[in-house]
Every structure is written in structure tokens, then in C-alpha cells.
Motif scaffolding. Sequence first.
Motif, PDB file in Angstrom:
ATOM      1  N   ASN A 112       0.814  -1.253   0.036  1.00  0.00           N
ATOM      2  CA  ASN A 112      -0.021  -0.122  -0.712  1.00  0.00           C
ATOM      3  C   ASN A 112       0.767   1.669  -0.297  1.00  0.00           C
ATOM      4  O   ASN A 112       0.127   2.379  -0.322  1.00  0.00           O
ATOM      5  CB  ASN A 112      -0.763  -0.284   0.769  1.00  0.00           C
ATOM      6  CG  ASN A 112      -1.982  -0.895   0.830  1.00  0.00           C
ATOM      7  OD1 ASN A 112      -1.777  -1.851   0.246  1.00  0.00           O
ATOM      8  ND2 ASN A 112      -3.460  -0.728   2.422  1.00  0.00           N
ATOM      9  N   THR A 211      -3.084   2.445  -9.917  1.00  0.00           N
ATOM     10  CA  THR A 211      -3.048   1.039  -9.123  1.00  0.00           C
ATOM     11  C   THR A 211      -1.894   0.335  -8.508  1.00  0.00           C
ATOM     12  O   THR A 211      -1.727  -0.456  -7.990  1.00  0.00           O
ATOM     13  CB  THR A 211      -4.144   0.232  -8.773  1.00  0.00           C
ATOM     14  OG1 THR A 211      -4.911  -0.685  -9.667  1.00  0.00           O
ATOM     15  CG2 THR A 211      -5.963   1.122  -8.242  1.00  0.00           C
ATOM     16  N   CYS A 214       0.883  -1.741  -7.198  1.00  0.00           N
ATOM     17  CA  CYS A 214       0.708  -3.347  -6.594  1.00  0.00           C
ATOM     18  C   CYS A 214       1.530  -4.390  -7.349  1.00  0.00           C
ATOM     19  O   CYS A 214       1.137  -5.178  -7.147  1.00  0.00           O
ATOM     20  CB  CYS A 214      -0.929  -3.897  -6.166  1.00  0.00           C
ATOM     21  SG  CYS A 214      -2.177  -4.033  -8.014  1.00  0.00           S
ATOM     22  N   ASP A 402      -8.513  -2.584  -6.019  1.00  0.00           N
ATOM     23  CA  ASP A 402      -8.982  -1.343  -6.683  1.00  0.00           C
ATOM     24  C   ASP A 402      -9.622  -0.408  -5.808  1.00  0.00           C
ATOM     25  O   ASP A 402      -9.078   1.023  -5.251  1.00  0.00           O
ATOM     26  CB  ASP A 402      -8.534  -1.132  -7.693  1.00  0.00           C
ATOM     27  CG  ASP A 402      -7.924  -2.101  -8.806  1.00  0.00           C
ATOM     28  OD1 ASP A 402      -6.871  -2.177  -8.239  1.00  0.00           O
ATOM     29  OD2 ASP A 402      -8.688  -1.762 -10.154  1.00  0.00           O
TER      30      ASP A 402
END
Length: 425
Positions: A112, A211, A214, A402
Motif C-alpha cells: 500500500n 493502482t 500493487c 482497487d
Amino acid sequence: MLKVQLSAEPSQGVWGSNALISYQDETVTIHYSGDFPLRRIQQAARQLQSQGATQASLEGEGWSYERQWSFYCGFAATAVPVELKWASIDEDELELLNARRRSNDWVRKVVNATPEDMYPEKLAGEAIEYLSSIAGDKVSHELLVGEQLLDHGWIGTHSVGRASSRPPVMLTLDYNPTGDVDAPVAACLVGKGITFDSGGYSLKPSAGMVTMKCDMGGAATVTAALGYAIEQGLRQRVKLILCCAENMVAGNAYKLGDVLTYKNGLTVEVVNTDAEGRLVLADGLIAASETQAPLIIDAATLTGAAMMAVGTDYNALFSMDRELLFKAQQLSELVNEPAWPLPLEKWHQSNCPSHYADTANSRAQKGGGMGGASNAAAFLSRFVDAEQSRWIHFDLAACFRDAPDSRWAAGATGLGIANIAAMLL
């Protein structure tokens, strides 16, 4: 702390008979009766956390190990630390819960994190620090950075990461509890550590890129799995190989049409720079085969095709070893981390042909065309010495959200950690 108890009875009165949660003074009751009780408990925990609760104490009867873990999965937050007091259970199960939480909390922390903060060398350093804190001097490591990768023949990781101002890295970490420097390696873990994926010249749109911090989820997952297995008493030698890079765009970026010659002699034409994960994993799988480990496990956020096939509640499994595939799925059910096999045959290796090399890294089609997840796994299989090693590939469709949903906060989920740890044990 918010007191949370369980009830097998439906809720009463103003809450309605289908309510997950009812409130009495300072106590919350979760009503888990009905289909899929573990999912209901997780959904209730997610509701409590999304309403602002950050401290909870699990009290009363009925809190089995599995139910407490389901509550943790829903209660864990994206960016806010939460405090959770387990219910009184068997001491061994309590230790297992704490160890499992530590591994999952570590994954959430590194996955994160912003891509500015979690770059290739930082990810490798975090993995070394985490495993050293668990295993101490039983851990040693080698770190290859930037041009050192070329000196050792790791063309895939170097090519993908060379356009970034922050150099690519290959970490080889050796957990050897035997004290014997000549002890055989029982298993080797390989993780995709793309700390940010722009897609390279096959540039992602903003919605698909936002995102992409990740994309090092595979590296994080296998690292945490090793830590969790060590805490459960792993006594065999295991090597961890993380292939870490930022896939960026610059004048020195690798290009469509480039041909990479790998250390095992295989040549690969680049037809999609956004199919970079398999290029770095190829290095890791060659290195894993060099250890002559009888078991090789790799994990990666590799394909959108796997997510289309199994959704985000399952990880996808690939292996040409049917017995190993079945064992991995059995263990996924045992630890409540759903995983499902997808097709992989030897002939899948011919599904990404090239006029200029032994194979291409994908097809020049959106998403790699039909069967993209199987074709990606088949590409990886080319770099494993199948005569001496059993190999399984985890395409981690379930390791990241997401956006928040009814059971998970946005960000890392940790799904896959316990499954891979169980395979090591």
C-alpha cells in the motif's frame, strides 16, 4: 475498545432479521447465521471499520481461529492502524493468529506504500529487514543492483528496469536454519517485484496505471509467506529470489521489437512492454533452477486475464504437475485463501510465436489475446528445469483491491500468503 461478540441467532427488533450487526450499549453483536458464515463475519468487520472503529476486542463464545481471522481480514484498514484483541483460545492458535497477522500487516505496509516510497532497492531492503527480524543470523543475502545484473546475465530484470532513475535489483535471500552451508535447498520462492508499472512504451491509460504500485504484490507475498512459515517452525533451507524494477518510459527504455537473450540461451522478442512481469520472472526462475531445489513456487500479479477468469476472490494456479496443483488447491481450502487451477499444457508454449526469436513475450493483441493467463504461465515454464524441479505459478488475482468492497478495504489483502507458507511446510 469496541466489544464484539458472536451470535448464531438472527438479529431482533429494529435491526431486522437479516442484519449482520446489532448494538447493545457498548457491545456489538455479529449475527453470522446463514450461508457462508465466515464471509458474513468479515463483512460485519468491514462495516464496523468503515464506520470509524479502529479498536475492537473479540469477546464471548464461538470465536474459533477461522472466525477470528475472518474478522481481522474485514477489520484491517488501508492506511489507518487498527488494534485488535483476540478472544481467548488455545495458546498455539493464538500464536498462529499473531504470526499470520504480522505477515499480513507487513504485506499491507509495503504494497500500500506509494511508488515514490517503495522503489526496487527499498523493497529488497524491507524484505531483508523483515525476514532478518524473524530468523536472525539464519538469513543471508546477495543483492545485485543496476549494471551488476548484466554482469551476471539477468537480462530481463535489467531491460525492464533500466529506464528508471532508480535501478533494478535482484535479491537472493538464503534462509538456512541447518547451520550447514552445503545443505540442499528444499524450495525456492520467486516473486515479481515491479514497484511501479507504467506499461513502458505499451503505455497504460491513467485508469489502469493508478493502482500499479500493487505490481510488486508477488514479491511481497512470497516474502511474507516465507516469514510466516519460519514463524510456524520451518526447518528446511529455502531461497527467496525477488526480481525488482520500475517499468518506466525514457530514451533508454526497452522497446517493442527488441530481442532479449536469456542466461539459458532462450531468445525472446518483446511485442508488449506491458508484459514485463514474465520477463523479470524468467530471470528468477532460471536462478531458482540453478539451486536444484525440488520445489519452485513463483507468485506475481501477472495477468488481467486471470482476474477475468477467476475474479478477485480467487488466486489462479498453474502447473504441469497435476499432483502439485491439486495439493496447492487443497491447502488453499485449508487456510481459507481460495485458489483455482487454470489450463496449462506444454503446447501452450507455442501460443506466442515470433519470427525473430524462440518466442515472443505475449501476443500483439489487447490483453495478450485469448487464453492470456495460460500463455503467460507457459512462457514462464520455459525457464524452469522441469527434470529436477516441480514448479507451480500463482497468478495473484486476489491479492489487491482497487477499491473497497463489502469484505475488504482498498489495497492489499494478503491472500496467497498462508497458501504458499503451507506448501513450504
